[in-house]
Write an enzyme that holds these catalytic residues in place. Structure first.
Site, PDB file in Angstrom:
ATOM      1  CB  CYS A   1      -0.941   0.002   1.196  1.00 56.14           C
ATOM      2  SG  CYS A   1      -1.939  -1.489   1.311  1.00 56.14           S
TER       3      CYS A   1
ATOM      4  CG  ASN B   1      -6.494  -1.379   1.484  1.00 51.07           C
ATOM      5  OD1 ASN B   1      -5.848  -0.869   0.570  1.00 51.07           O
ATOM      6  ND2 ASN B   1      -5.939  -1.862   2.582  1.00 51.07           N
TER       7      ASN B   1
ATOM      8  CG  HIS C   1      -3.426   3.132   2.665  1.00 50.13           C
ATOM      9  ND1 HIS C   1      -3.747   2.830   1.365  1.00 50.13           N
ATOM     10  CD2 HIS C   1      -3.525   1.967   3.358  1.00 50.13           C
ATOM     11  CE1 HIS C   1      -4.007   1.532   1.277  1.00 50.13           C
ATOM     12  NE2 HIS C   1      -3.885   1.000   2.475  1.00 50.13           N
TER      13      HIS C   1
HETATM   14  N1  COA Z   1     -18.055  -9.993   9.300  1.00 51.19           N
HETATM   15  C1  COA Z   1     -18.501 -10.319  10.511  1.00 51.19           C
HETATM   16  N2  COA Z   1     -17.691 -10.671  11.512  1.00 51.19           N
HETATM   17  C2  COA Z   1     -16.364 -10.674  11.263  1.00 51.19           C
HETATM   18  C3  COA Z   1     -15.834 -10.319  10.015  1.00 51.19           C
HETATM   19  C4  COA Z   1     -16.748  -9.965   9.006  1.00 51.19           C
HETATM   20  N3  COA Z   1     -16.326  -9.601   7.778  1.00 51.19           N
HETATM   21  N4  COA Z   1     -14.488 -10.408  10.073  1.00 51.19           N
HETATM   22  C5  COA Z   1     -14.170 -10.799  11.316  1.00 51.19           C
HETATM   23  N5  COA Z   1     -15.306 -10.960  12.036  1.00 51.19           N
HETATM   24  C6  COA Z   1     -15.428 -11.378  13.429  1.00 51.19           C
HETATM   25  C7  COA Z   1     -14.223 -12.103  13.948  1.00 51.19           C
HETATM   26  O1  COA Z   1     -14.284 -13.463  13.590  1.00 51.19           O
HETATM   27  C8  COA Z   1     -14.306 -11.866  15.425  1.00 51.19           C
HETATM   28  O2  COA Z   1     -15.253 -12.753  15.957  1.00 51.19           O
HETATM   29  P1  COA Z   1     -14.981 -13.429  17.393  1.00 51.19           P
HETATM   30  O3  COA Z   1     -14.934 -12.290  18.355  1.00 51.19           O
HETATM   31  O4  COA Z   1     -16.159 -14.316  17.555  1.00 51.19           O
HETATM   32  O5  COA Z   1     -13.680 -14.146  17.263  1.00 51.19           O
HETATM   33  C9  COA Z   1     -14.915 -10.463  15.530  1.00 51.19           C
HETATM   34  O6  COA Z   1     -15.531 -10.207  14.242  1.00 51.19           O
HETATM   35  C10 COA Z   1     -13.900  -9.403  15.809  1.00 51.19           C
HETATM   36  O7  COA Z   1     -12.831  -9.580  14.915  1.00 51.19           O
HETATM   37  P2  COA Z   1     -11.552  -8.687  15.004  1.00 51.19           P
HETATM   38  O8  COA Z   1     -10.539  -9.137  14.009  1.00 51.19           O
HETATM   39  O9  COA Z   1     -11.142  -8.554  16.433  1.00 51.19           O
HETATM   40  O10 COA Z   1     -12.170  -7.282  14.530  1.00 51.19           O
HETATM   41  P3  COA Z   1     -11.498  -5.870  14.539  1.00 51.19           P
HETATM   42  O11 COA Z   1     -12.310  -4.941  15.360  1.00 51.19           O
HETATM   43  O12 COA Z   1     -10.026  -5.913  14.788  1.00 51.19           O
HETATM   44  O13 COA Z   1     -11.704  -5.435  13.016  1.00 51.19           O
HETATM   45  C11 COA Z   1     -10.449  -5.268  10.988  1.00 51.19           C
HETATM   46  C12 COA Z   1     -11.090  -6.188  12.022  1.00 51.19           C
HETATM   47  C13 COA Z   1      -9.753  -6.095   9.926  1.00 51.19           C
HETATM   48  C14 COA Z   1     -11.546  -4.414  10.361  1.00 51.19           C
HETATM   49  C15 COA Z   1      -9.448  -4.337  11.720  1.00 51.19           C
HETATM   50  O14 COA Z   1      -8.590  -5.103  12.559  1.00 51.19           O
HETATM   51  C16 COA Z   1      -8.637  -3.558  10.769  1.00 51.19           C
HETATM   52  O15 COA Z   1      -9.145  -2.753  10.010  1.00 51.19           O
HETATM   53  N6  COA Z   1      -7.287  -3.715  10.796  1.00 51.19           N
HETATM   54  C17 COA Z   1      -6.427  -3.033   9.918  1.00 51.19           C
HETATM   55  C18 COA Z   1      -6.468  -3.702   8.605  1.00 51.19           C
HETATM   56  C19 COA Z   1      -5.858  -2.886   7.523  1.00 51.19           C
HETATM   57  O16 COA Z   1      -6.087  -1.717   7.435  1.00 51.19           O
HETATM   58  N7  COA Z   1      -5.072  -3.536   6.676  1.00 51.19           N
HETATM   59  C20 COA Z   1      -4.482  -2.972   5.545  1.00 51.19           C
HETATM   60  C21 COA Z   1      -3.320  -2.163   5.907  1.00 51.19           C
HETATM   61  S1  COA Z   1      -2.608  -1.552   4.462  1.00 51.19           S
END
Ligand code: COA
Length: 334
Positions: A120, A291, A261
């Site tokens: 990215c 993204n 980004h």
């Molecule tokens: N729909 C519904 N539930 C989902 C899901 C989806 N698409 N994806 C994950 N979950 C669930 C998980 O399984 C988890 O369930 P559990 O509590 O029963 O285990 C719960 O939602 C929470 O998941 P978690 O990973 O802790 O969520 P989060 O609040 O961290 O959000 C992201 C996840 C990916 C949105 C977040 O971590 C994020 O944006 N991170 C940065 C990613 C990024 O920007 N990457 C690119 C960088 S260039």
């Protein structure tokens, strides 16, 4: 690695362009593919929909379309472009570089063309490389492009990643500038190779070729530890933006627009708060595209530019973060 502007030639952004494929994939569409909901996706990320490339539409095609628009706005013919850098992690082929296909598609036979891989952060890595090559006098202009067909590298059964990404391309023409014109004032970039495991595509390279035995394991798909990535993204983007703001001699109130980004609205809001820049001066379009990795900041810059949000003489700060981990920022006088 950083530099304030010290070289011979000033370098400006002379034109921008972007291209998004027609097909829209909404959160409601994803509800039919995996166990998720519009409410979950929107509240955690800010994303409502993303674009998906058509069958037979490759990264190079999107890159060329974005590049052609940037050239048109810059008033530079493809024939006259001297350097093409494509930032991508989803090249048409492992070799030759996607930039070579773009050179051919644009009709730019005089351009030296190569790709860079910085996820990215790639578009701002390309900006720094091109800026330096122009300011040193090696080239007088360059077309830099961020382009991705991430839909080919997504596990569509994995709800933790498939809801986040999309396809698209953004581009900018850089050229030698007169003193009264705008310029790229300061740039910054960094890498932390200890954190390669947080975000990667494990298969399809020489470490793990895709074979008949592992073909069903989705190894050539994006894999991510979202929470960890989130923390690093906020810290690194804040630090690198602060560095270029300081080097450019700017205060938060001098910045007309921050173009970050486009990965997650919560990351963007956290950065705006930490930089003390009001949220209305931070450009956001991830609700439409998700993204798009290297393309994201380039598409955002083009949309902000074409919407007239940045006028000649105003300051814009670009800041990115991605797999590697990598990060970069640039302060530009438009
Ligand atoms: N729909 C519904 N539930 C989902 C899901 C989806 N698409 N994806 C994950 N979950 C669930 C998980 O399984 C988890 O369930 P559990 O509590 O029963 O285990 C719960 O939602 C929470 O998941 P978690 O990973 O802790 O969520 P989060 O609040 O961290 O959000 C992201 C996840 C990916 C949105 C977040 O971590 C994020 O944006 N991170 C940065 C990613 C990024 O920007 N990457 C690119 C960088 S260039």
């Amino acid at each position: 690695m950083s530099d304030a502007f010290t070289s011979q030639h000033q370098v400006c952004i002379a034109g921008t362009g972007s291209y998004l494929p027609e097909k829209v994939l909404t959160n409601a569409d994803l509800e039919k593919l995996v166990e998720t909901s519009d409410e979950w996706i929107f509240s955690r990320t800010g994303i409502r929909e993303r674009r998906i490339a058509a069958e037979g539409e490759y990264t190079s095609h999107m890159a060329s379309k974005a590049g052609a628009k940037a050239l048109e706005q810059a008033g530079i013919a493809a024939d006259d472009i001297e350097l093409i850098i494509v930032a991508t992690i989803t090249p048409d082929t492992l070799t030759p570089a996607t930039a070579c296909y773009v050179q051919q598609q644009l009709g730019a036979p005089g351009a030296v063309a190569f790709d860079i891989s910085a996820a990215c952060s790639g578009f701002l890595y390309a900006m720094k490389i091109a800026k330096r090559l122009i300011s040193d006098g090696a080239f007088s202009n360059a077309l830099i492009i961020g382009a991705e067909k991430l839909s080919s590298f997504i596990n569509w059964d994995d709800r933790t990643t498939c809801v986040l990404f999309g396809d698209g391309a953004g581009a900018a023409v850089l050229r030698r500038a007169a003193p009264e014109e705008g310029s790229i004032i300061a740039t910054e970039m960094g890498t932390d190779g200890k954190l390669t495991h947080l975000l990667n595509i494990p298969g399809g390279g020489s470490a793990c070729p895709i074979t008949i035995d592992n073909a069903g394991m989705n190894l050539a798909s994006l894999s991510m530890m979202g929470k960890e990535v989130f923390k690093h993204a906020v810290n690194r983007m804040k630090e690198s933006a602060e560095k270029v703001i300081e080097r450019a001699g700017l205060k938060p109130e001098d910045i007309k627009l921050v173009v970050p980004h486009q990965a997650n609205l919560r990351i963007i809001d956290a950065i705006a708060d930490r930089l003390s820049v009001p949220h209305e001066r931070v450009f956001v379009n991830l609700q439409k595209y998700g993204n798009t990795s290297a393309a994201a900041v380039a598409i955002a810059l083009d949309e902000a530019n074409r919407a007239g949000l940045i006028q000649r003489g105003e300051h814009v700060v670009l800041v990115v973060f991605g797999a590697g981990l990598t990060w970069a920022a640039a302060a530009v006088r438009w």
